[in-house]
Design an enzyme around this catalytic site. Sequence first.
Site, PDB file in Angstrom:
ATOM      1  N   LYS A  32      94.598  24.031   0.058  1.00 12.06           N
ATOM      2  CA  LYS A  32      95.776  23.196  -0.085  1.00 12.06           C
ATOM      3  C   LYS A  32      97.004  24.022  -0.440  1.00 12.06           C
ATOM      4  CE  LYS A  32      96.006  20.098  -3.366  1.00 12.06           C
ATOM      5  NZ  LYS A  32      96.036  18.859  -4.161  1.00 12.06           N
ATOM      6  N   LYS A  75      98.818  36.149 -13.078  1.00 10.94           N
ATOM      7  CA  LYS A  75      99.867  35.169 -13.415  1.00 10.94           C
ATOM      8  C   LYS A  75     101.142  35.878 -13.857  1.00 10.94           C
ATOM      9  CE  LYS A  75      97.602  31.225 -13.082  1.00 10.94           C
ATOM     10  NZ  LYS A  75      97.694  30.308 -12.027  1.00 10.94           N
ATOM     11  N   LYS A 120      89.960  29.852   5.468  1.00 11.14           N
ATOM     12  CA  LYS A 120      89.632  29.002   4.326  1.00 11.14           C
ATOM     13  C   LYS A 120      90.546  27.778   4.267  1.00 11.14           C
ATOM     14  CE  LYS A 120      88.728  29.266  -0.602  1.00 11.14           C
ATOM     15  NZ  LYS A 120      89.564  29.467  -1.768  1.00 11.14           N
TER      16      LYS A 120
END
Length: 331
Positions: A197, A111, A194
């Site tokens: 979204k 992150k 895969k």
Amino acid sequence: MDIVVSGIRPTGLLHLGNYFGALRNFIKMQNENRCYFFIADYHSLTTHPKAEHLHQNIRNVLIDYLAAGLDPEKAAIYVQSDVPQVCELSLLLSMQVYVGELQRVSSFKEKVRRQPDNVNAGLLNYPVLMAADILLHRADKVPVGKDQEQHLELTRDFAQRFNHIHGTDYFKLPVAYNFGSELVKIPGLDGTTKMSKSDNENSCIFLSDAPEVIRKKVMKAVSDAGPTEPNQPKPQAIENLFTLMKAVSAPETLQFFEEQYNQCQIRYGDMKKQLAADITAYIAPIYERILELRSDDDYLRKVLQRGAEQARESATQTIQDVRELIGIKPL
Ligand code: TRP
């Protein structure tokens, strides 16, 4: 009977990949375990969602899970923030967790790399809150994917540390619930391996997609001009169509198109038409239930109310015990 806890990220609509991944297994687990499934809305705040989006996503995720077969008669289904006891446990645990060890967590480092402008304290504390989710119900097992294994390992570290410091064996050390071969990986319609979204919404078939939408998406799926010699290995995008077909179609259907492929007679238009029809039929019961649930807020509220009550009962006990072990008790 084992206690199972799992958090569901409120990321919005669920797709076939989600269904064949965790979701189908949740539905099995609820039959043999005491399950607590919650929508992790506190956790999702680390990315600063718009209030309206967060609210909608919680609702959509709940509807999709219920429609797919998560059963409030069997499992406690709740929203994390309806059981704020988790905040207290997170706070108490955080006193025994070192900033350095949180800074070394891979998901945190990732992150920091990806969103350097939003390295908030919630992100650093994410594994502590997750440990609190799990320990709140004194879980035995946690169904987690590869990406969450380190978090679960930390949960065990924190639990063990707590036990050690307070000279108790109060917390069990939760282990991963392993699905093994039952996890079916569903590829995307865009030729990638895969369905995801975040990578490409158009490569996903959502459980709430109408038949017409499914047809359009599948017809547009990446394919090619077809094999030129018999019995050739399949390119990735073609392999994907077969993988999808294997998941939703009858074995004879799959076999038919396998043979067509191997004899260089395959017509992808026909195969896609069949695939779209089979996907539609496969998710039809879920799709119809989604439409029903979308206009039944009363029911949704009841489910969450009941789930929260069950979760609070277990949480209240844990908090009481933990406070006492720490030395917070009435004079
Ligand atoms: N971190 C998990 C994820 O990203 C979601 C989650 C939050 C969770 N708390 C949990 C999963 C507790 C299992 C148990 O998918």
